[in-house]
Design an enzyme around this catalytic site. Structure first.
Site, mmCIF file in Angstrom:
data_model
loop_
_atom_site.group_PDB
_atom_site.id
_atom_site.type_symbol
_atom_site.label_atom_id
_atom_site.label_comp_id
_atom_site.label_asym_id
_atom_site.label_seq_id
_atom_site.Cartn_x
_atom_site.Cartn_y
_atom_site.Cartn_z
ATOM 1 C CD GLU A 86 -5.695 -4.374 -4.348
ATOM 2 O OE1 GLU A 86 -5.547 -4.411 -3.103
ATOM 3 O OE2 GLU A 86 -4.804 -3.960 -5.118
ATOM 4 C CG HIS A 135 2.989 -9.543 -9.843
ATOM 5 N ND1 HIS A 135 3.137 -9.535 -8.481
ATOM 6 C CD2 HIS A 135 2.636 -8.284 -10.180
ATOM 7 C CE1 HIS A 135 2.901 -8.301 -8.031
ATOM 8 N NE2 HIS A 135 2.590 -7.528 -9.042
HETATM 9 C C1 LIG Z 1 -2.409 -5.951 -3.603
HETATM 10 C C2 LIG Z 1 -1.720 -5.188 -4.659
HETATM 11 N N1 LIG Z 1 -2.388 -4.215 -5.310
HETATM 12 C C3 LIG Z 1 -1.771 -3.512 -6.286
HETATM 13 C C4 LIG Z 1 -0.475 -3.771 -6.633
HETATM 14 C C5 LIG Z 1 0.198 -2.981 -7.736
HETATM 15 N N2 LIG Z 1 1.166 -2.083 -7.172
HETATM 16 C C6 LIG Z 1 2.451 -2.442 -7.016
HETATM 17 S S1 LIG Z 1 3.332 -1.297 -6.240
HETATM 18 C C7 LIG Z 1 2.016 -0.267 -6.094
HETATM 19 C C8 LIG Z 1 2.186 1.059 -5.426
HETATM 20 C C9 LIG Z 1 2.642 0.942 -4.039
HETATM 21 O O1 LIG Z 1 3.031 2.188 -3.572
HETATM 22 P P1 LIG Z 1 3.745 2.370 -2.161
HETATM 23 O O2 LIG Z 1 3.151 1.452 -1.161
HETATM 24 O O3 LIG Z 1 3.719 3.803 -1.855
HETATM 25 O O4 LIG Z 1 5.236 1.870 -2.418
HETATM 26 P P2 LIG Z 1 6.331 2.450 -3.424
HETATM 27 O O5 LIG Z 1 6.255 1.616 -4.654
HETATM 28 O O6 LIG Z 1 6.031 3.878 -3.660
HETATM 29 O O7 LIG Z 1 7.636 2.224 -2.754
HETATM 30 C C10 LIG Z 1 0.894 -0.838 -6.666
HETATM 31 C C11 LIG Z 1 -0.430 -0.211 -6.778
HETATM 32 C C12 LIG Z 1 0.178 -4.818 -5.943
HETATM 33 N N3 LIG Z 1 1.439 -5.168 -6.234
HETATM 34 N N4 LIG Z 1 -0.448 -5.494 -4.975
#
Ligand SMILES: Cc1ncc(C[n+]2csc(CCOP(=O)(O)OP(=O)(O)O)c2C)c(N)n1
Ligand SMILES: [Mg+2]
Lengths: 330, 326
Positions: B60, B129
């Site tokens: 971000e 959130h």
């Molecule tokens: C700072 C932040 N940006 C965006 C999000 C929204 N978000 C939640 S999970 C996610 C994807 C994360 O992917 P990964 O790190 O690969 O973990 P996975 O869910 O695949 O286990 C996003 C974009 C968030 N929770 N926090």
């Protein structure tokens, strides 16, 4: 790992699978609210790593996909389910929810909802371990897409600079929500990304719990012996959507089929059967035991537990009875 | 005039501006192939391609800073931050750069960037959130902050924000994307300053913004029907700068004010509006102004506690009744 260990591990992973599937149902029944991120498909990651660690002794921290890590650290599944139901008996007293399971008594330091947030926290836990002089290590589980946060690089640098006892485990399930890894990440092999910090790393098949265990043993030996941080990448796949609102529309069916054939439960089960140590019937019997346990104990506990009361709305915001709030204890 | 949903209004504004100006680009997590978490960019990736409708990594502060840097050279980035809770991570670039670069360069540089993001408490999303951040942005000199309460504003404010040469933060709401409302068929630019009278009245002014405008409107109906109190509802769609004249004029008409905000009260919109009333029209008041705000705690997951933590229509009605002693 001996045969008994493998059988226990299989049971634990099957329990994890059934637990998460039951969460899905409870969400559909509107017993669980908010965001719910499930772990099916990835069970071998948490189980293999923590089998090689000392759960309850080592400190563990993770993101929002956290139920199973907590349980493997020793959290009572009843309390985890009660948390998802928002009950006072829940592991965070109903205040946290699915993304915020905590069980500090078992040194499960929590699930956090901000992607990348736990990286520096894990390094800080490592720093405190170092200050206290214990033999614990700090283990941080996070996803592949999280590695694009600045906190990843900042934390690796500090962990190496100060030789902190931290194991970073990357559960690489190839996606961050709907974005495939090669569309978000310049270097797809995550274990390569840490070489700039001179941190040893490895990549392992995250569907085979025995391989995970072996790789984690090596990693943990390194960290526990005072040699500083280690980064372990596990290649895995989530069988469900990112969260309940996600339909997986962005994934190719062929890819999903390929990974469903690499189910960590089936891999371990079939290996035990091949070795003549196990039968399909035994597996079924364990499964039905687990299903009963989840219904009769876990769900029943969550169903019967009370909600927090509104009179307690302002509890846990700040420390209670802290003498220094009033200028010190006289 | 067509009735469309809030998300469609946001989408339409971006579509038109992308088509008009090749320097407009949209970026954020899952805005491209997936079409946006709330569909606000649906189909735009196919139409304008991956170089202008950009799926970003989860970085971000990085991609917001990149957008600001691009805006230095005349790009017109519209950054979607998936949820305001993640905008905390980009605060450095938004506050330390976007809000200050015009000033500290003595007017040589500007950052015409739009940052739009949904906030608010949705349903049981928990402490990390459920942020309501508008009051934080509202306190920063050098930013413009707007917060639409309906599709017409969502469309028109975004159109103006993209063309405006200042950095604009647009505070949307997770629960409002499916809200329906009329949007002009012709292109329409909503002013980035001012306020709107959402319902005229003579007895008390209910100040709301974004989702709380809807609570105020419902409360006003109840007050009229059951207590014959005619409340004026003023929609503060612009929070920075906030409409001092509009606040004064309404309070001068009604002599009473209630400010309704979804956020915690401290250092908030309500506190600011009260201070403005104090400064602008104190002697017009027949009663001390009142705030209806959230309880000052992190938002709980449990449904009952969550409901108790944030204001609702009944709280607005109760505050007005108390003010009138009925
Ligand atoms: C700072 C932040 N940006 C965006 C999000 C929204 N978000 C939640 S999970 C996610 C994807 C994360 O992917 P990964 O790190 O690969 O973990 P996975 O869910 O695949 O286990 C996003 C974009 C968030 N929770 N926090
Ligand atoms: Mg992932």
């Amino acid at each position: 790992m001996n045969v008994a260990d493998k059988k226990r591990l299989l049971r634990e992973m099957l329990f994890a699978r059934r637990f998460e599937e039951r969460c899905y149902e409870a969400y559909v029944e509107r017993k669980i609210g908010g965001f719910l991120h499930l772990y099916p498909g990835e069970e071998a990651c948490a189980h293999g790593v923590l089998e090689a660690a000392r759960p309850g002794h080592d400190y563990v921290i993770t993101g929002y996909r956290d139920h199973i890590h907590a349980i493997k650290c020793g959290a009572d599944p009843k309390k985890v389910m009660a948390e998802l139901y928002g009950r006072e008996t829940g592991s965070s007293r109903g205040r946290g929810g699915s993304m915020h399971i905590f069980d500090v008594a078992n040194r499960f330091m929590g699930g956090y909802a901000l992607v990348g947030g736990p990286f520096p926290l894990a390094a800080g836990i490592g720093k405190a371990i170092q200050m206290k002089g214990g033999d614990e290590i700090s283990i941080c589980f996070l996803g592949d897409a999280a590695n694009n946060q600045g906190t990843f690089h900042e934390s690796l640098n500090m962990a190496k600079l100060w030789n902190l006892p931290v194991l970073y485990v990357c559960e690489n399930n190839l996606y961050g929500i709907g974005t495939r890894i090669d569309r978000s990440t310049a270097v797809v092999d995550q274990y390569k990304r840490v070489s700039g910090y001179n941190i040893p790393s490895a990549q392992e098949d995250g569907q085979d719990v025995e391989k995970v265990y072996k790789a984690a043993r090596k990693a943990i030996d390194h960290v526990r012996s005072g040699k500083g941080p280690y980064f372990l990448e596990l290649l895995t796949y989530r069988y469900r959507g990112h969260s309940m609102s996600d339909s997986n529309a962005y994934r190719a069916k062929a890819e999903e089929r390929m990974w469903s054939k690499r189910d960590p439960l089936i891999i371990l089960r079939d290996r035990l059967i091949e070795d003549g140590k196990f039968t399909k019937e035994e597996f079924k019997a364990i499964d039905s035991d687990i299903l009963d346990e989840i219904e009769d104990e876990v769900i029943a506990f969550a169903e019967q537990s009370p909600d927090p009361v509104v009179a307690d709305l302002r509890k846990y915001v700040l420390a209670e009875d802290d003498p220094y709030v009033n200028g010190g204890a006289h | 005039m067509a009735e469309i949903m809030f998300w469609e209004a946001v989408r339409r504004a971006q579509d038109e501006e992308l088509a008009r100006d090749p320097m407009v680009l949209v970026m954020g997590e899952d805005v491209g192939v997936a079409g946006g978490t709330y569909k606000a960019t649906l189909g735009l990736y196919d139409k304008y391609g991956p170089d202008r409708v950009i799926d970003t990594p989860i970085s971000e502060n990085g991609f917001t800073g990149l957008a600001i840097g691009a805006s230095f050279l005349g790009a017109r980035p519209v950054v979607e931050i998936m949820s305001v809770n993640f905008a905390w991570l980009a605060m450095d670039q938004i506050i330390n750069t976007a809000a200050k670069v015009r000033y500290m360069s003595g007017g040589q540089l500007e950052a015409p960037v739009v940052i739009r993001s949904p906030g608010g408490t949705a349903h049981q999303l928990g402490a990390q959130h459920s942020a309501r951040m508008e009051k934080v942005f509202m306190g920063i000199a050098g930013l413009r902050v707007v917060t639409p309460s309906n599709p017409r504003q969502a469309y028109g404010l975004l159109k103006s924000a993209i063309r405006c040469n200042d950095p604009v933060f647009i505070n949307e709401h997770e629960l409002m994307y499916n809200l329906k409302g009329e949007v002009p068929d012709d292109e329409y630019y909503h002013p980035l300053v001012g306020s709107e009278i959402a319902r005229p009245g003579r007895d008390v002014t209910l100040f709301g913004y974004n989702i709380s405008v809807h609570w105020c409107l419902k409360a006003a109906e109840i007050l009229s029907r059951q207590y014959s109190i005619e409340a004026e509802v003023v929609d503060l769609f612009a929070l920075k700068p906030v409409d001092r004249d509009g606040i004064r004029e309404s309070v001068t008409r009604t002599h009473r004010a209630v400010i309704v905000e979804e956020a915690e009260p401290a250092v908030g919109v309500g506190a600011e509006v009260m201070a403005i009333i104090n400064e602008e029209c104190f002697f017009e008041l027949d009663a001390a102004p009142v705030r209806v705000s959230a309880v000052d705690i992190p938002i709980p997951y449990n449904h009952t506690l969550e409901k108790a933590a944030i204001p609702e229509v009944d709280d607005v009605v109760a505050a007005v009744k108390k003010m009138f002693g009925v």
